[in-house]
Enzyme design. Structure first.
Site, PDB file in Angstrom:
ATOM      1  N   ALA A   1      19.520   2.676 -42.618  1.00 43.00           N
ATOM      2  CA  ALA A   1      19.997   1.293 -42.648  1.00 43.00           C
ATOM      3  C   ALA A   1      20.172   0.882 -41.070  1.00 43.00           C
ATOM      4  CB  ALA A   1      21.423   1.490 -43.200  1.00 43.00           C
ATOM      5  N   SER A   2      19.399  -0.055 -40.806  1.00 38.89           N
ATOM      6  CA  SER A   2      19.109  -0.472 -39.571  1.00 38.89           C
ATOM      7  C   SER A   2      20.555  -0.917 -38.864  1.00 38.89           C
ATOM      8  CB  SER A   2      18.420  -1.841 -39.437  1.00 38.89           C
ATOM      9  OG  SER A   2      17.147  -1.454 -39.931  1.00 38.89           O
TER      10      SER A   2
END
Length: 391
Positions: free
Chosen positions: A94-95
């Protein structure tokens, strides 16, 4: 993190990314915690340290990580990893919330537009787009079947009937084409022609693009030409994404290059360049720029020893290598080079040429893709820097 803290984070990242006000309520209504697995790893960008957060063991720690702005690893080793320790290779994440916000700003969507996302991951990014555009206008493709299924379930829990496709994002998804926007949440070094074919003329394609030199990439914002045969635009931000699996490449092993035989045959020279001025820090533009200028090469930074910083350059086309024992005390550093390519000489030529151009920053660099391949340019597509190496 409280709801108020999440709203404060959203306000900060949407402001910094210059996102339109309509996005603020979208981020507030859809925290990424609703899309994350029970075991995640928080990544400290500054130190590189990765810390596990297990929802079952410590739900408070897990929630703090989930609702932070930090990048989070959600899968190691294509799902083969077990336990809470770090795996060998992070293969899904998850950036950072700020990165998602800046890429959505670059994508510049409008109501009614249709979007294809390459790299579903957790499903959060496609969920944000669905909230803004309507789920019927969002298609996302994920090569990892398990990740695609988990993302589809997470989106369904949020009442978002996004089209989630299991497949190779390199091929796009022609069934729903043409799209007004295409966004990739995985890194590339060669642009897929299929994406150009599936995006409308005048449409926008946003992707992290880089070379094999270092993991440092840059977000390219490309506008498709009227004839649909090419797309071109500037780079906006330095980023690091996990590679599109069709273009994933293992970094070379030092021992396969620097053998006893090649050590004996290596030529010795010296350089006045230093580690700081040549490579800067991990997020410095110089690392991205050198990757553009030295084709088919990757760099390995070793731990400092006796006030020397060993830097290895390894050719991806043969077994040529170079090692510079860089020092920062003003004296020349020792260099060893072996093979058909003199890689340190190539680096010095590239660095000096970059300096002569005034070390142009990221905002002056751009990318053009089309039937003729891909080219990087400075200031204008007519001023081509070089053609990047093929994969």
């Amino acid at each position: 993190m409280s709801a108020g803290s999440w709203r404060q984070l959203v306000a900060e990242v949407t402001r910094d990314a210059a996102l339109e006000p309509e996005w603020i309520s979208v981020f507030e209504r859809l925290p990424r915690a609703g899309f994350l697995p029970d075991l995640i790893w928080r990544h400290d960008v500054e130190t590189g340290k990765v810390t596990a957060a297990d929802r079952a063991r410590d739900p408070g720690e897990w929630l703090a990580a989930a609702e932070s702005g930090d990048p989070l690893v959600t899968q190691w080793d294509d799902g083969q990893h077990e336990g809470t320790g770090r795996g060998w290779v992070a293969t899904s994440s998850a950036s950072a919330v700020s990165v998602i916000a800046s890429m959505l700003s670059d994508l510049d969507v409008r109501p009614g537009q249709r979007v294809l996302e390459i790299g579903t991951g957790t499903g959060w990014n496609s969920g944000l787009l669905a909230h803004r555009l309507g789920a019927e206008n969002v298609t996302t493709i994920e090569v990892d079947t398990a990740l695609a299924e988990a993302a589809h379930a997470a989106l369904a829990r949020q009442g978002l009937a996004v089209t989630v496709v299991g497949g190779d994002g390199f091929l796009g998804y022609p069934v729903q084409a043409p799209y007004d926007r295409i966004i990739a949440t995985c890194g590339l070094n060669t642009f897929p022609g299929t994406w150009l074919q599936q995006c409308r003329p005048g449409g926008v394609i946003v992707l992290p693009w880089g070379t094999h030199f270092t993991p440092t990439e840059a977000t390219a914002v490309l506008k498709v030409a009227r004839d649909g045969r090419s797309a071109s635009g500037h780079f906006t931000h330095l980023v690091q994404f996990m590679s599109l699996r069709a273009q994933r490449r293992q970094r070379p092993e030092y021992a396969r290059y620097v053998t006893a035989e090649s050590r004996e045959a290596a030529e010795r020279s010296s350089t006045a360049l230093t580690l700081h001025e040549t490579f800067g820090r991990e997020w410095d533009i110089s690392r991205f720029a050198l990757g553009l200028l030295i084709p088919g090469c990757t760099v390995i930074f070793d731990e400092p020893h006796n006030a020397r910083h060993p830097v290895y350059l390894c050719s991806l086309t043969d077994r040529s290598w170079a090692c510079a024992l860089l020092r920062e005390d003003g004296l020349n550093s020792t260099v060893f080079q072996y093979g058909n390519r003199r890689l340190w000489d190539e680096l010095e030529t590239a660095y000096n040429g970059w300096a002569l151009q005034g070390c142009p920053g990221l905002g002056r660099l751009g990318l053009t893709v089309g039937a003729a391949g891909q080219s990087v340019w400075v200031d204008s597509p007519d001023n081509v820097l070089r053609l990047p190496e093929p994969v």
